[in-house]
Design a protein around this motif. Sequence first.
Motif, short mmCIF file in Angstrom:
data_model
loop_
_atom_site.label_atom_id
_atom_site.label_comp_id
_atom_site.label_asym_id
_atom_site.label_seq_id
_atom_site.Cartn_x
_atom_site.Cartn_y
_atom_site.Cartn_z
N UNK A 1 -7.40 7.48 -0.46
CA UNK A 1 -7.02 5.90 -0.40
C UNK A 1 -7.23 5.41 1.05
N UNK A 2 -7.66 4.01 1.24
CA UNK A 2 -7.25 3.69 2.58
C UNK A 2 -6.32 2.45 2.13
N UNK A 3 -5.28 2.53 2.95
CA UNK A 3 -3.73 1.90 2.56
C UNK A 3 -3.71 1.24 3.62
N UNK A 4 -2.82 0.31 3.50
CA UNK A 4 -2.44 -1.03 4.62
C UNK A 4 -3.63 -1.83 4.59
N UNK A 5 -4.48 -2.46 3.42
CA UNK A 5 -5.44 -3.68 2.97
C UNK A 5 -4.79 -4.19 3.89
N UNK A 6 -3.53 -4.58 3.53
CA UNK A 6 -2.83 -6.42 3.51
C UNK A 6 -2.26 -6.72 4.98
N UNK B 1 -5.30 17.92 -7.38
CA UNK B 1 -5.92 16.86 -6.95
C UNK B 1 -5.20 16.37 -5.84
N UNK B 2 -6.08 16.09 -4.55
CA UNK B 2 -5.66 15.75 -3.36
C UNK B 2 -5.55 14.29 -3.67
N UNK B 3 -4.75 13.79 -2.89
CA UNK B 3 -5.20 12.27 -2.46
C UNK B 3 -4.46 11.83 -0.92
N UNK B 4 -5.79 11.64 -0.73
CA UNK B 4 -5.93 11.34 0.97
C UNK B 4 -5.28 9.95 1.49
N UNK C 1 -14.58 10.03 -4.06
CA UNK C 1 -14.20 8.32 -4.43
C UNK C 1 -13.35 7.79 -3.87
N UNK C 2 -13.49 6.62 -3.04
CA UNK C 2 -12.56 5.62 -2.53
C UNK C 2 -12.37 4.69 -2.88
N UNK D 1 -17.40 8.34 5.00
CA UNK D 1 -17.14 9.39 4.43
C UNK D 1 -17.92 10.35 3.80
N UNK D 2 -17.81 11.41 3.77
CA UNK D 2 -18.97 12.52 2.99
C UNK D 2 -19.08 11.46 1.68
#
Length: 433
Positions: free
Chosen positions: A280-285, A239-242, A305-306, A300-301
Amino acid sequence: MFIDRTKVYVKGGDGGSGAASFLRQKYMPYGGPDGGDGGSGGSVIFEVDSGLRTLLDFKYQQHIKGSRGQHGQGKKRHGKNSPDLVVKVPPGTMVYRDETSELIADLIEPGQRAVIARGGRGGRGNTRFANATRKAPKFAEKGEPGEELTIILELKLLADVGLVGFPNAGKSTFLSRISAAKPKIASYPFTTLTPNLGEVHISSGRNFVVADIPGIIEGAHQGTGLGLKFLRHVERTRLLLFILDTAGTENREPLEDFNALQRELRLYSEKLSEKPQVVVANKIDLPQGQENIEKIRKNLPQGLRFFAVSAVTGEGIQELLFFLADELDRLEKEERETVSEEKLQDKERKIYRRRDEPEELSVIFDGEAYRVKGERIEKLVHMTDFNYEEGVERLQYIFSKIGLEERLKKEGIKEGDLVRIGPMEFNFTEEGF
């Protein structure tokens, strides 16, 4: 030092030579042949060791040779077989033949073994050649040479989840948050110069391995940046985690980054781009990260999953990890069913090679000599001891049986022309070699 590709010369041990001996005891001055056989040479075997993570050892050991079998002796004493040489390799090691790029072995499971270079069999002693018409053979065979080849070792790390993202997207911080791995973390591009593995523990019996693949940039499929050096490691993941820099701290658009990553994976391998993916949207802090969450989600397509997380504070991490564990369980179940079906199909269509299938023999004139190629005939020449006249006569007899003289004449050979078979050279005459 992380080494994931190297070239190595490998050779199996030669077989021991057989003995040409005759029984000599009191009251038996003319006893029969009693030469023993030589022992077999040791094969070179690669074995997976789960404690290894790199091919570094092979950088300093580029020649691997099995040991020779013991020679036979009189009184029918056979030489000892040499033990096999077992060489440890990390999980995910692929072995290719250098000349043809043929895949020899794909070593994945701990303890899995593959014979890379077989040891030669021992030569037969003169006892083996005694028969009703030849009661006192005065020759024996030399040991068979061990198989030798140059191989390419390529390591593709084994991990369940591969982290894909541009430099400074927060992959290393994310890996250090979810596992005990301690990758180098800094605020400049290409902080991570080698892949890092981390094991994630969800609950008792529910673990999975995550690989932090060094930053991929545009043009990586052509070798730009770290490029092809590490893209191969993504191939082994389920599985790939972007990981996207949602806050755009490097003055890049998260969605543009995602599209660029997708493009690079697709250009490198269509199969790779079809793996299950999670974004995965990182740095939401960071304030800008919070503002961009919905924009990324909507563009996103569909069906992808997001998750929005902060690798620094840990926000959203737990929910993501439980989802990954469930998704990996599902993928593993599908893989088991697929493998079982493929094994059944392979069994049904398996074709066995006929034992009486003739060996291919080739004759090539290289401008200097006629070179005869063929595995069996080359081994036969290797194993003939030219110090024994009877052994040479036996070789000539075999040449006539397989039609070698007629084949050479068909290729235009003339009296006195040079013939090469394996390590030996002969001058051709009408009476034979």
